[in-house]
Design a protein around this motif. Sequence first.
Motif, PDB file in Angstrom:
ATOM      1  N   SER A  63      33.498  41.231  40.818  1.00 60.87           N
ATOM      2  CA  SER A  63      34.694  41.321  39.984  1.00 60.87           C
ATOM      3  C   SER A  63      34.506  42.370  38.898  1.00 60.87           C
ATOM      4  O   SER A  63      33.435  42.448  38.276  1.00 60.87           O
ATOM      5  CB  SER A  63      34.985  39.958  39.341  1.00 60.87           C
ATOM      6  N   PRO A  64      35.519  43.177  38.624  1.00 64.36           N
ATOM      7  CA  PRO A  64      35.411  44.137  37.511  1.00 64.36           C
ATOM      8  C   PRO A  64      35.289  43.453  36.156  1.00 64.36           C
ATOM      9  O   PRO A  64      34.929  44.103  35.169  1.00 64.36           O
ATOM     10  CB  PRO A  64      36.714  44.942  37.605  1.00 64.36           C
ATOM     11  N   PHE A  65      35.571  42.156  36.097  1.00 62.82           N
ATOM     12  CA  PHE A  65      35.404  41.403  34.863  1.00 62.82           C
ATOM     13  C   PHE A  65      33.935  41.086  34.560  1.00 62.82           C
ATOM     14  O   PHE A  65      33.590  40.829  33.406  1.00 62.82           O
ATOM     15  CB  PHE A  65      36.155  40.062  34.944  1.00 62.82           C
ATOM     16  N   PRO A  77      50.025  43.697  30.925  1.00 67.42           N
ATOM     17  CA  PRO A  77      50.397  43.678  32.350  1.00 67.42           C
ATOM     18  C   PRO A  77      49.238  44.062  33.276  1.00 67.42           C
ATOM     19  O   PRO A  77      49.127  43.535  34.389  1.00 67.42           O
ATOM     20  CB  PRO A  77      51.528  44.705  32.428  1.00 67.42           C
ATOM     21  N   VAL A  78      48.364  44.953  32.815  1.00 67.92           N
ATOM     22  CA  VAL A  78      47.206  45.333  33.629  1.00 67.92           C
ATOM     23  C   VAL A  78      46.244  44.157  33.750  1.00 67.92           C
ATOM     24  O   VAL A  78      45.725  43.862  34.841  1.00 67.92           O
ATOM     25  CB  VAL A  78      46.488  46.550  33.020  1.00 67.92           C
ATOM     26  N   PHE A  79      46.011  43.457  32.639  1.00 67.28           N
ATOM     27  CA  PHE A  79      45.149  42.271  32.690  1.00 67.28           C
ATOM     28  C   PHE A  79      45.741  41.224  33.632  1.00 67.28           C
ATOM     29  O   PHE A  79      45.014  40.588  34.408  1.00 67.28           O
ATOM     30  CB  PHE A  79      44.991  41.665  31.296  1.00 67.28           C
ATOM     31  N   ALA A  80      47.059  41.045  33.545  1.00 65.40           N
ATOM     32  CA  ALA A  80      47.718  40.071  34.422  1.00 65.40           C
ATOM     33  C   ALA A  80      47.546  40.450  35.889  1.00 65.40           C
ATOM     34  O   ALA A  80      47.304  39.589  36.749  1.00 65.40           O
ATOM     35  CB  ALA A  80      49.200  39.971  34.060  1.00 65.40           C
ATOM     36  N   LEU A  81      47.651  41.750  36.189  1.00 67.65           N
ATOM     37  CA  LEU A  81      47.471  42.215  37.561  1.00 67.65           C
ATOM     38  C   LEU A  81      46.050  41.957  38.039  1.00 67.65           C
ATOM     39  O   LEU A  81      45.835  41.494  39.175  1.00 67.65           O
ATOM     40  CB  LEU A  81      47.794  43.712  37.652  1.00 67.65           C
ATOM     41  N   LEU A  82      45.074  42.247  37.190  1.00 69.79           N
ATOM     42  CA  LEU A  82      43.674  42.009  37.565  1.00 69.79           C
ATOM     43  C   LEU A  82      43.413  40.526  37.816  1.00 69.79           C
ATOM     44  O   LEU A  82      42.708  40.164  38.765  1.00 69.79           O
ATOM     45  CB  LEU A  82      42.750  42.531  36.466  1.00 69.79           C
ATOM     46  N   ILE A  83      43.984  39.672  36.992  1.00 68.64           N
ATOM     47  CA  ILE A  83      43.824  38.233  37.196  1.00 68.64           C
ATOM     48  C   ILE A  83      44.481  37.810  38.507  1.00 68.64           C
ATOM     49  O   ILE A  83      43.931  37.012  39.278  1.00 68.64           O
ATOM     50  CB  ILE A  83      44.413  37.460  35.998  1.00 68.64           C
ATOM     51  N   ARG A 101      37.302  43.443  26.521  1.00 69.10           N
ATOM     52  CA  ARG A 101      36.077  42.621  26.508  1.00 69.10           C
ATOM     53  C   ARG A 101      36.426  41.144  26.514  1.00 69.10           C
ATOM     54  O   ARG A 101      35.794  40.347  27.220  1.00 69.10           O
ATOM     55  CB  ARG A 101      35.238  42.957  25.279  1.00 69.10           C
ATOM     56  N   TRP A 102      37.417  40.753  25.722  1.00 65.26           N
ATOM     57  CA  TRP A 102      37.729  39.327  25.622  1.00 65.26           C
ATOM     58  C   TRP A 102      38.251  38.789  26.952  1.00 65.26           C
ATOM     59  O   TRP A 102      37.831  37.724  27.394  1.00 65.26           O
ATOM     60  CB  TRP A 102      38.749  39.081  24.517  1.00 65.26           C
ATOM     61  N   ILE A 103      39.152  39.534  27.606  1.00 63.08           N
ATOM     62  CA  ILE A 103      39.701  39.031  28.861  1.00 63.08           C
ATOM     63  C   ILE A 103      38.624  38.999  29.932  1.00 63.08           C
ATOM     64  O   ILE A 103      38.602  38.108  30.790  1.00 63.08           O
ATOM     65  CB  ILE A 103      40.918  39.880  29.308  1.00 63.08           C
ATOM     66  N   SER A 104      37.689  39.955  29.884  1.00 63.74           N
ATOM     67  CA  SER A 104      36.596  39.967  30.857  1.00 63.74           C
ATOM     68  C   SER A 104      35.671  38.774  30.651  1.00 63.74           C
ATOM     69  O   SER A 104      35.278  38.102  31.617  1.00 63.74           O
ATOM     70  CB  SER A 104      35.798  41.279  30.745  1.00 63.74           C
TER      71      SER A 104
END
Length: 374
Positions: free
Chosen positions: A109-111, A265-271, A320-323
């Motif tokens: 995962s990129p996270f 929206p990018v974070f939402a897409l990654l999730i 960083r936080w979302i990851s």
Amino acid sequence: MLAELRQNPWRLLLAINAAVIVGLFVHKIQLPPYVPYIHLLVDYHFGFIKRALIGAIVALFAAKVPVWLVFALGGATWLVTSGLYAKLFQKTFGFTATTLPLFVFIAGSPFFLKNFMHTLGHFDIYGCALAIILLLMPASSLLFVATAALFSIILVLIHHIHLLMYVPTIITIVVTRHYLIYGCNRTNVAFGIIAVLVVSALFFAAQFLGTMPITDADFVAYLKTRMADPSRTDLLQFAYIWYQPLSKEISDTWAWLPHNSLGIPVFALLIWLHTPLWRCFSALIRALENDMHCRLVIAALIGVSLAYLVMFAMVFDYSRWISNWAVCMFLILHAVKMLPADKETPLIPAEDQKTNIFGLILTLIPRVGIVRPF
């Protein structure tokens, strides 16, 4: 052979992830380590201050800190964390053709490991590593709870934001692995409450009492005495973070919120691209044999997520936080797998075309970033 790769590409995706990580390391060592380097310089020379534990440990072994130590220490920590996670996955799921897609979705995962390589030298990875150790060690005695408390204290001394970043996940691991499996009694409940109070008190001491007792000019002058090359004054430009009050951090975060929110929206897409993994996680929760365990796990997921929401309102390193939030979800998934279940849960399918596409896209995304996506 090509047909076989199209049907079961997971070994190839794993190899691509490894190549991406090597590329990230080569790129990273060519960049100036502004924040990670200064954290190796700050110690307890002027008394108790926040964000100084790692620098204080470095000071025990090195009077002068070279820049390359950031990459050596960060790289060693990354390797240890990666090895610990491989051991954890082997313990929880095992390495088979059936579990390989799950491993690729998490480890690739990129996270996760790729973003830890991008943030090499930052303090986030220490919380992940210590949480993995708690998932690996025996949990039947109070020694487990005491170790979790010690790890939480270490993390808060490294950086007090760990109280929101990884301490809630550590608490979740302790509850799921110790209290839910071995039961609650007066002794272990009292011990747990005291541990939480001690860690919380330390956080407030670091946040409000751990301020630098000298002027910023004197502080920078001292940091230069710790540098192997004092002419690299460009690496000291973030010294102000030891003087910036919480109110200033919050005001800066809200001032940048309209701009930084464009990345949501990018974070939402990654999730969303992790949907096969979230479905597996949901199935593991539903398979728990005890309904109370199920409800507590869901409450823990909400609690960990709320802690990250508070972080979003306070400090604007959103990528960083979302990851790290995603990493906490990955670790809690392992904790849930260790709870008693009344049925076997199917994992991520190895030959589903949509799942394969999602896995390929996540593999090709090198990292999420520090503040804004990518």
